[in-house]
Design a protein around this motif. Structure first.
Motif: not given
Length: 267
Positions: A4-9, A14-17, A256-260
């Motif tokens: 897996t290659l993950n990316s999160v934003a 100033g606020r966590g994912n 929030d944007a996240s990908i596995a």
């Protein structure tokens, strides 16, 4: 085995994912946390990010220990465990308490199993054809009319439609005829969309939060085959970069944007 290659934003500086992305050698999990509305602190002192992390950790732990149990059964147990962790301190049944949508991919004994609960998205690449796209549109069926009406409403009319939409969504959550998410009721896991495929069919996969899927829906910039090709060629970070650019171009609030991204499936 999954590679897996993950990316999160996070959606806002100033606020966590508030999503969760995690993997073990045989499974990947993505949760899109939600529920951080005004007054939510009175229902749960922990918050959305805590719930997503707790539920994700419980689910990954169960996946690592039990390769034979069905994905809905494991998700139901994880929901029970995560809920139990704050049942004594928080009002877990309050509509404002945290919840999450879920996507899971597991590869064992030559079979790739998937589960999707809520509007997370799972893509399975298939040789010689378009990717298989799995997402649960029952939430959109409830929310769609209100979202459409809000696009042209202003002032008091906007606030009235928004309040009605929130009430309708809460009334339909985890109810027959409504839509299903992971919150405090383990039975919701039984309503998830599931499937199985022999390893060697799918050549790769991706788990997406709805914020990472915006290039396709609702923006319509590309379709799912184009999305899958871009993900393979450029990686998840480029997908999220393009989402952010399009949000800015359309003056849309970032999410929030996240990908596995699972680049290898072997069993």
């Amino acid at each position: 085995m999954l590679v897996t290659l993950n990316s999160v934003a996070a959606g806002r500086p100033g606020r966590g994912n508030e999503d969760f992305v995690g993997a073990i050698p045989t499974a990947a999990v993505l949760l899109d946390g939600a529920g951080g509305v005004a007054g939510a602190e009175a229902a749960c002192r922990h918050g959305v990010a805590w719930y997503a992390r707790r539920l994700g950790a419980e689910l990954l732990g169960l996946l690592s220990r039990d390769a034979a149990e069905s994905l809905p059964a494991l998700l139901a147990e994880a929901i029970e465990l995560a809920t139990g962790a704050h049942r004594d301190t928080c009002d877990v049944t309050d509509p404002a308490s945290p919840w999450a949508t879920v996507a899971v991919l597991r590869v064992t004994d030559g079979v790739a199993d998937h589960l999707v609960l809520g509007d997370a998205v799972l893509l399975l690449d298939r040789p010689g054809g378009p990717p298989l796209v799995v997402t649960d549109d029952r939430e959109d069926a409830v929310a769609g009319p209100y979202r459409s009406a809000l696009r042209t409403a202003e002032g008091e009319e906007y606030e009235r439609i928004r309040a009605e939409g929130i009430a309708a969504m809460r009334a339909a959550r985890n109810r027959p005829g409504g839509y299903w998410i992971a919150k405090d009721d383990p039975a919701a896991a039984g309503e998830a969309l599931t499937g199985s495929h022999p390893v060697g069919g799918p050549t790769g996969a991706a788990l997406l939060s709805n914020g990472a899927a915006r290039l396709v829906e609702p923006f319509g910039i590309i379709d799912w085959p184009e999305f899958a090709a871009l993900l393979t060629a450029e990686g998840p970070a480029e997908i999220i970069r393009r989402v952010r650019a399009e949000e800015a171009r359309q003056s849309v609030s970032p999410d929030d944007a996240s990908i596995a991204h699972c680049t290898a499936l072997t069993g």
